[in-house]
Design a protein around this motif. Structure first.
Motif, PDB file in Angstrom:
ATOM      1  N   LEU A  88     -50.232  22.078 -27.378  1.00  0.00           N
ATOM      2  CA  LEU A  88     -50.734  22.827 -26.373  1.00  0.00           C
ATOM      3  C   LEU A  88     -52.168  23.272 -26.330  1.00  0.00           C
ATOM      4  O   LEU A  88     -52.759  22.692 -27.423  1.00  0.00           O
ATOM      5  N   ALA A  89     -52.868  23.755 -25.323  1.00  0.00           N
ATOM      6  CA  ALA A  89     -54.229  23.866 -25.217  1.00  0.00           C
ATOM      7  C   ALA A  89     -54.667  24.619 -26.266  1.00  0.00           C
ATOM      8  O   ALA A  89     -55.815  24.323 -26.974  1.00  0.00           O
ATOM      9  N   GLY A  93     -53.508  24.596 -29.306  1.00  0.00           N
ATOM     10  CA  GLY A  93     -53.467  23.694 -30.724  1.00  0.00           C
ATOM     11  C   GLY A  93     -52.194  23.760 -31.490  1.00  0.00           C
ATOM     12  O   GLY A  93     -51.748  23.005 -32.407  1.00  0.00           O
ATOM     13  N   GLN A  94     -51.172  24.702 -30.548  1.00  0.00           N
ATOM     14  CA  GLN A  94     -49.896  24.652 -31.521  1.00  0.00           C
ATOM     15  C   GLN A  94     -49.322  23.780 -31.019  1.00  0.00           C
ATOM     16  O   GLN A  94     -49.394  22.917 -29.913  1.00  0.00           O
ATOM     17  N   LEU A  95     -47.796  23.466 -31.560  1.00  0.00           N
ATOM     18  CA  LEU A  95     -46.913  22.458 -31.027  1.00  0.00           C
ATOM     19  C   LEU A  95     -46.265  23.123 -30.023  1.00  0.00           C
ATOM     20  O   LEU A  95     -45.859  24.273 -29.903  1.00  0.00           O
ATOM     21  N   ASN A  96     -45.875  22.356 -28.989  1.00  0.00           N
ATOM     22  CA  ASN A  96     -45.271  22.715 -27.768  1.00  0.00           C
ATOM     23  C   ASN A  96     -43.850  23.133 -28.195  1.00  0.00           C
ATOM     24  O   ASN A  96     -42.986  22.201 -28.260  1.00  0.00           O
ATOM     25  N   PRO A  97     -43.472  24.322 -28.003  1.00  0.00           N
ATOM     26  CA  PRO A  97     -41.684  24.532 -28.069  1.00  0.00           C
ATOM     27  C   PRO A  97     -40.910  23.972 -27.178  1.00  0.00           C
ATOM     28  O   PRO A  97     -40.008  24.092 -27.338  1.00  0.00           O
ATOM     29  N   ASN A  98     -41.506  23.637 -25.860  1.00  0.00           N
ATOM     30  CA  ASN A  98     -40.669  23.077 -24.861  1.00  0.00           C
ATOM     31  C   ASN A  98     -40.316  21.653 -25.030  1.00  0.00           C
ATOM     32  O   ASN A  98     -39.460  20.861 -24.430  1.00  0.00           O
ATOM     33  N   ASP A  99     -41.378  20.911 -25.969  1.00  0.00           N
ATOM     34  CA  ASP A  99     -41.114  19.505 -26.061  1.00  0.00           C
ATOM     35  C   ASP A  99     -40.468  19.390 -27.284  1.00  0.00           C
ATOM     36  O   ASP A  99     -40.897  19.511 -28.564  1.00  0.00           O
ATOM     37  N   PRO A 100     -38.962  18.848 -27.276  1.00  0.00           N
ATOM     38  CA  PRO A 100     -38.268  18.487 -28.429  1.00  0.00           C
ATOM     39  C   PRO A 100     -38.964  17.440 -29.296  1.00  0.00           C
ATOM     40  O   PRO A 100     -38.362  17.338 -30.631  1.00  0.00           O
ATOM     41  N   GLN A 128     -42.874  14.767 -33.922  1.00  0.00           N
ATOM     42  CA  GLN A 128     -43.174  13.236 -33.959  1.00  0.00           C
ATOM     43  C   GLN A 128     -44.433  13.303 -33.225  1.00  0.00           C
ATOM     44  O   GLN A 128     -44.941  11.936 -33.034  1.00  0.00           O
ATOM     45  N   GLN A 129     -45.081  14.240 -32.782  1.00  0.00           N
ATOM     46  CA  GLN A 129     -46.379  14.299 -32.068  1.00  0.00           C
ATOM     47  C   GLN A 129     -46.260  13.182 -30.659  1.00  0.00           C
ATOM     48  O   GLN A 129     -47.180  12.010 -30.305  1.00  0.00           O
ATOM     49  N   GLN A 130     -44.917  13.226 -30.206  1.00  0.00           N
ATOM     50  CA  GLN A 130     -44.817  12.831 -28.872  1.00  0.00           C
ATOM     51  C   GLN A 130     -44.673  13.605 -27.756  1.00  0.00           C
ATOM     52  O   GLN A 130     -44.112  14.545 -27.842  1.00  0.00           O
ATOM     53  N   ASP A 131     -45.343  12.954 -26.641  1.00  0.00           N
ATOM     54  CA  ASP A 131     -45.145  13.827 -25.410  1.00  0.00           C
ATOM     55  C   ASP A 131     -43.807  13.534 -24.818  1.00  0.00           C
ATOM     56  O   ASP A 131     -43.140  12.766 -25.048  1.00  0.00           O
ATOM     57  N   ALA A 132     -43.474  14.419 -23.992  1.00  0.00           N
ATOM     58  CA  ALA A 132     -42.195  14.494 -23.357  1.00  0.00           C
ATOM     59  C   ALA A 132     -42.295  14.336 -21.680  1.00  0.00           C
ATOM     60  O   ALA A 132     -42.690  15.444 -21.153  1.00  0.00           O
ATOM     61  N   LEU A 133     -41.736  13.237 -21.419  1.00  0.00           N
ATOM     62  CA  LEU A 133     -41.696  13.179 -19.898  1.00  0.00           C
ATOM     63  C   LEU A 133     -40.477  13.950 -19.247  1.00  0.00           C
ATOM     64  O   LEU A 133     -39.521  13.826 -19.960  1.00  0.00           O
ATOM     65  N   ILE A 134     -40.719  14.464 -18.326  1.00  0.00           N
ATOM     66  CA  ILE A 134     -39.855  15.801 -17.852  1.00  0.00           C
ATOM     67  C   ILE A 134     -39.446  15.594 -16.391  1.00  0.00           C
ATOM     68  O   ILE A 134     -40.341  15.421 -15.592  1.00  0.00           O
ATOM     69  N   SER A 135     -37.998  15.818 -16.330  1.00  0.00           N
ATOM     70  CA  SER A 135     -37.664  15.986 -14.921  1.00  0.00           C
ATOM     71  C   SER A 135     -36.967  17.350 -14.955  1.00  0.00           C
ATOM     72  O   SER A 135     -36.284  17.789 -15.610  1.00  0.00           O
ATOM     73  N   TYR A 136     -37.284  18.247 -13.663  1.00  0.00           N
ATOM     74  CA  TYR A 136     -36.765  19.459 -13.855  1.00  0.00           C
ATOM     75  C   TYR A 136     -36.967  20.233 -12.568  1.00  0.00           C
ATOM     76  O   TYR A 136     -37.841  19.910 -11.704  1.00  0.00           O
ATOM     77  N   VAL A 183     -48.146  24.129 -17.986  1.00  0.00           N
ATOM     78  CA  VAL A 183     -47.731  23.114 -18.741  1.00  0.00           C
ATOM     79  C   VAL A 183     -48.085  22.958 -20.094  1.00  0.00           C
ATOM     80  O   VAL A 183     -47.910  22.967 -21.135  1.00  0.00           O
ATOM     81  N   VAL A 184     -49.827  22.905 -19.735  1.00  0.00           N
ATOM     82  CA  VAL A 184     -50.687  22.700 -20.735  1.00  0.00           C
ATOM     83  C   VAL A 184     -50.742  24.091 -21.649  1.00  0.00           C
ATOM     84  O   VAL A 184     -50.919  23.897 -23.027  1.00  0.00           O
ATOM     85  N   ASN A 185     -50.475  25.178 -21.343  1.00  0.00           N
ATOM     86  CA  ASN A 185     -50.673  26.472 -22.132  1.00  0.00           C
ATOM     87  C   ASN A 185     -49.313  26.919 -22.596  1.00  0.00           C
ATOM     88  O   ASN A 185     -49.204  27.848 -23.373  1.00  0.00           O
ATOM     89  N   GLY A 186     -48.324  26.317 -21.952  1.00  0.00           N
ATOM     90  CA  GLY A 186     -46.940  26.830 -22.627  1.00  0.00           C
ATOM     91  C   GLY A 186     -46.430  28.168 -22.126  1.00  0.00           C
ATOM     92  O   GLY A 186     -45.616  28.900 -22.908  1.00  0.00           O
ATOM     93  N   THR A 187     -46.869  28.579 -21.075  1.00  0.00           N
ATOM     94  CA  THR A 187     -46.589  29.890 -20.486  1.00  0.00           C
ATOM     95  C   THR A 187     -45.150  30.317 -19.871  1.00  0.00           C
ATOM     96  O   THR A 187     -44.712  31.213 -19.695  1.00  0.00           O
ATOM     97  N   TYR A 188     -44.684  28.876 -19.429  1.00  0.00           N
ATOM     98  CA  TYR A 188     -43.414  28.941 -18.863  1.00  0.00           C
ATOM     99  C   TYR A 188     -42.458  28.225 -19.875  1.00  0.00           C
ATOM    100  O   TYR A 188     -42.651  27.282 -20.514  1.00  0.00           O
ATOM    101  N   ASN A 189     -41.235  29.050 -19.952  1.00  0.00           N
ATOM    102  CA  ASN A 189     -40.320  28.625 -21.151  1.00  0.00           C
ATOM    103  C   ASN A 189     -39.266  27.784 -20.185  1.00  0.00           C
ATOM    104  O   ASN A 189     -38.461  27.824 -19.558  1.00  0.00           O
TER     105      ASN A 189
END
Length: 963
Positions: free
Chosen positions: A411-412, A414-421, A425-433, A492-498
């Motif tokens: 996230l912006a 510096g924390q790990l993104n809790p929405n990205d499983p 592994q330091q991998q981004d997640a392509l998302i359909s939602y 998305v970048v700040n992780g404010t939406y769960n």
């Protein structure tokens, strides 16, 4: 597909079901009305055959002698004894309206056979004109049919069809005060000016009423949903001749509940047609679910919009699938697992919830024996709450392409993104939602306020009429469920939406992602009308007459942008603003050259403050060689001025999917960049647009061999030039991918390059071009009307009305070598939700009357169409089937949507002279609509011509009480 020969067409029309409306007639007496206005001071409520050449009833003059009464008929400014004019006119009487069972002007008018391509229904929740309805005679769109009330213009709907075509909203015209409706199926710009190219609908309201009448109705659909309640009040007092005045008020209210798509059978409750060989768009690469799907991805230069799946990564649900979805694990095009959810079915309506309110009042004074005046005031409101059949989707193609968006692993802050499983592994997640709790909706409330003052009489041998009308409308629109791109990016970048647990998000967070969009639009029409007519000299066939008239009106429209700066995803951008003055003068000269021959010449000159001058002439002839035979014909010129949505200070933005060429797809390895392709289409106003011009011809024969049988057959041909059209988007897309020069006036805003192939030409993001006066269109066909009325010795009466329209040709030029035939095709596709242009429409009505009981059965027919439209640049070639299977082949194999026949049964019984009970069964045989996967207004059906099929068998019970 082949074009029927004329003889075969006419024979065919005799055996298809077609609308129960009478031939043109006027049932009232007056010679002081304005053009096209029929006064009903002595009006009968019964139906009289147009072809009945007996004159209207006579009335005693001051010296006791009998004088024949004269009437005004729509399309003429001269009062006449003979009700049959050189132009074809259909009259829908009060009796016809009652027998139809319809309770709205919209349903009534859109059922006539002359209504065709471009007709606008109430049931398209995604329409820019949602909550409004318009008639399109001859298939020339809603802006080429002029709608009048008592012969006078009314203000246009404050919005526009497809963001460009202005029209009168039929929903704001309550039926309770209507005396009858006259439909002129001929050009009439020579009297009425602009817009009267395809025809004129003149809604005649009651001029007076005494007593009190109440009605109450309830109705419901057998398949569920759509419960309706209706009520009317009509109350009046004062006898015009005895008391010198009459005052009456009319009130109409109606509420209609929504009908959900999920309450209808397959395939009208889902967009997943894979079980019958079609496509399933409910996949991660197309439409997301509320459970989400993610797969490991890489991005370019830290840009979260450039996500590409890793070679070994597969889809997996972001959270477990719920009961309203299906876990899919065997999709080769979407490896891994995902939740397939029927969002379209779960959130679609086949009929939106609506409320209608209408109040009309009229006060008439008899000033003296030759002069009367009236003042009328009306107020109407139509509200609609329409679900568009979708949730806010994270994936979008316009105006910002988010089909490649990822959840960043960091996230912006510096924390790990809790929405990205895959964050560990330091991998981004392509998302359909799809965002739970954010259904896309349009709520509208349209108001129409109108005040009319009129005085008419006789002065120095001239019959005159002067009126002043003031008309203002306002339309409030609220759009819900549209994502704000900047808010989405920040979430998305700040992780404010769960994303993993959407139930944990507050309503405030949802509102911040998709704040409600609101706008208030207005339109105005204020007009001063003056007219007069006078008899001139005697000719062998009778007395000639002259009518003169003039009009000055002010028109204005303001539609503020609901999506300023294009900040919201997948939301059309529309704006318009403008005002102008119009001054017009006209004449009509009617000459009965012989007892059997009548000539009518008229013409009108208009000056528009913004688009200049125009003169429209018309010549009509009627020859009656035998008492039972008449021949009639007209030749006329017409025009339509550009709307405020097409002139300089306007724009309209929409998006459409497309398929790049096979070579382009192959060059990009068929990656996700070319799998999600959509382009924005921005039409901008052009201050140099010219009015559309038209030339119309009609020729007909009227037969009445017996007193109980009459028939008419009329041929029409209309050619429009300088047609105002959208730019040719399909040609521009084809030229772009072919490396050819773009058509004149086009610019392209490109998308980001393909991250896998950054040096290759990007896909187009937005095409921009002005409206154009494009070449020409031409249509011709025939109208058939057949009536019988038989009285039997046992007291039973039988009335039968057969009417239908066959279109022979409907073709339009889009440039050299691009003349497209649209009749019999689901075309033009970009027009009014792709309703198409059926070759045949009609209805057959049969009524039995016995004592106090009346029963009417009406069958309405619309022919089938080929799901092809050459005006769409669908690759590989324009003119391909609009609906395809996963292999790109036509779906269904025939590429055909079938015909539709709907049968209605209505009845009434007079318990006594005060109380009448009524009952109706619409869609008596509970027929489903034809399967039409190409239509984009309804879920696999065409609401333009088959809405009663999706509603299903509908029961209505009512009571009418008179005091």
């Amino acid at each position: 597909m082949h074009r029927n020969k004329l003889a075969a067409s006419l024979v065919g029309l005799l055996f298809i079901p077609i609308a129960g409306v009478s031939h043109a007639q006027s049932t009232s007496s007056s010679n002081t009305s304005s053009p096209g206005t029929t006064s009903q001071d002595n009006a009968s409520t019964g139906s009289q055959n147009l072809n009945d050449q007996s004159p209207p009833s006579s009335a005693p003059s001051a010296n006791g002698a009998k004088q024949l009464q004269t009437v005004m008929v729509t399309g003429s400014a001269i009062p006449r004894i003979d009700l049959e004019t050189p132009s074809p006119v259909t009259m829908i009487s009060a009796q016809d309206i009652q027998r139809s069972g319809f309770s709205t002007v919209s349903d009534l008018l859109r059922s006539i056979s002359a209504d065709n391509s471009g007709s606008l229904p109430n049931s398209f929740p995604g329409a820019l004109a949602v909550g409004a309805s318009g008639i399109s005679m001859r298939g020339l769109t809603v802006d080429s049919t002029l709608v009048l009330v008592d012969g006078k213009r009314v203000a246009d709907f404050a919005g526009a069809d497809d963001g460009e075509r202005s029209f009168v909203d039929l929903n704001t015209l309550p039926l309770a005060a209507v005396d009858h409706i006259e439909v002129l199926k001929d050009g009439a710009s020579s009297l009425y000016g602009a817009d009267a190219i395809a025809g004129v609908v003149n809604i005649i309201l009651k001029s007076s009423y005494q007593g009190v009448q109440l009605t109450a109705d309830v109705g419901d659909s057998q398949r569920g949903g759509g419960f309706t309640k209706k009520g009317t009040l009509l109350a009046g007092t004062g006898d015009l001749n005895k008391d010198g005045y009459n005052l009456y008020v009319s009130l109409q209210v109606e509420t209609d509940q929504s009908i959900q798509a999920m309450s209808r059978p397959f395939p009208f409750n889902t967009n997943d047609l894979s079980s019958i060989g079609g496509t399933n768009p409910n996949v991660p690469s197309s439409n997301g679910s509320i459970y989400g799907a993610v797969r490991p991805a890489t991005i370019s230069n830290g840009d979260i919009l450039t996500g590409l799946p890793t070679a070994d990564g597969v889809w997996q649900p972001l959270r477990p699938c719920g009961s309203n979805s299906t876990l899919v694990t065997n999709d080769p095009n979407n490896p891994g697992a995902y939740c397939s959810q029927n969002i379209s079915g779960q959130y679609s309506e086949v009929q939106p919830k609506s409320n209608q309110f209408g109040l009309y009042s009229r006060l008439t004074f008899k000033i003296n024996d030759s002069t009367k005046a009236y003042v009328s005031a009306s107020m109407s409101q139509y509200q609609s709450w329409a679900q568009e059949g979708s949730l806010a989707q994270i994936q979008s193609t316009t105006p910002t392409n988010t089909t490649g968006i990822v959840l960043p692993w960091q996230l912006a802050n510096g924390q790990l993104n809790p929405n990205d499983p895959f964050a560990a592994q330091q991998q981004d997640a392509l998302i359909s939602y799809a965002f739970q709790g954010l259904p896309q909706m349009q709520n509208t409330s349209n108001h129409n306020a109108r005040l009319v003052g009129d005085i008419s009489g006789t002065l120095a041998g001239w019959n005159y009429d002067a009126s002043l009308s003031l008309n203002h409308t306002w339309l409030s629109t609220e759009a819900l469920g549209y994502l704000n791109y900047n808010a989405l990016y920040n979430a998305v970048v700040n992780g404010t939406y769960n994303f993993v647990n959407p139930g944990a998000n507050s309503q405030a967070e949802l509102n911040s992602l998709a704040p409600p969009l609101n706008t208030l639009a207005t339109s105005d029409l204020h007009a001063l009308d003056l007219s007069a007519n006078h008899e001139l000299w005697d000719l062998p066939g009778g007395t000639s007459a002259l009518a003169l008239g003039g009009q000055f009106r002010y028109e204005a429209q303001n539609y503020p942008e609901i999506n300023p700066n294009n900040e919201y995803q997948n939301r059309n951008v529309v704006q318009a603003a403008g005002h102008r003055t119009v001054a017009g003068v006209y004449f009509e000269f009617d000459a009965p050259i012989l007892e059997s021959l009548e000539a009518d010449l008229s013409g009108r000159f208009d000056h528009y403050s913004d688009v200049g001058n125009n003169f429209s002439p018309k010549l009509g002839l009627k020859w009656k060689p035998l008492d039972w035979l008449a021949l009639r014909g007209t030749y006329s010129k017409g025009f339509r001025a550009p709307s405020f949505f097409q002139l300089g200070d306007s724009l309209s933005y929409g998006g459409t999917p497309y398929t790049p060429p096979a070579s382009y797809i192959a060059a990009h390895g068929d990656d996700s960049y070319v799998q999600h392709t959509g382009v924005g289409e921005l039409s901008v106003g052009s201050p140099v647009l010219k009015p559309e011009k038209s030339t119309s011809i009609t020729f007909g024969v009227v037969l009445q061999p017996t007193s109980w049988l009459s028939a008419s057959l009329d041929y029409y041909q209309i050619k429009k030039t300088s047609v105002i059209s959208d730019p040719n988007w399909g040609l521009a897309i084809n030229n772009y991918f072919s490396g050819l020069t773009l058509p004149a006036g086009f610019t392209v805003t490109p998308n980001r390059p393909d991250p896998n192939y950054p040096d290759m030409m990007p896909t187009p993001a937005v095409l921009t071009a002005p409206y154009v006066n494009a070449n020409w269109l031409k249509t011709n066909g025939v109208d058939l009307d057949l009536q019988t009325h038989v009285k039997f010795d046992n007291g039973i009466q039988w009335e039968s009305d057969l009417s239908g329209t066959e279109i022979f040709n409907w073709e339009q030029s889009y440039g050299p070598g691009q003349v497209y035939q649209f009749v019999g095709y689901q075309a033009p596709y970009v027009l009014s939700a792709g309703t198409g242009t059926p070759r045949l429409r009609g209805a057959w009505s049969n009524t039995l009357i016995y004592g106090p009981a009346t029963v009417t059965m009406t069958a309405r027919y619309t022919s089938g169409m080929l799901m092809v439209s050459q005006d769409v640049g669908v690759l590989p070639v324009p003119g391909s089937c609009l609906s395809t299977n996963p292999d790109g082949l036509p779906f269904p194999n025939s590429c055909w949507t079938g015909s539709f026949t709907d049968v209605d049964l209505t009845g009434s019984y007079d318990i006594n002279r005060h109380v009448t009970v009524t009952a109706s069964i619409f869609n008596l045989f509970n027929r489903l609509p034809p399967f039409d996967p190409a239509n984009y207004a309804g879920l696999n059906y065409n609401p333009g011509f088959a809405q009663s099929g999706i509603v299903g068998r509908f029961f209505n019970l009512g009571v009418k009480v008179k005091f």
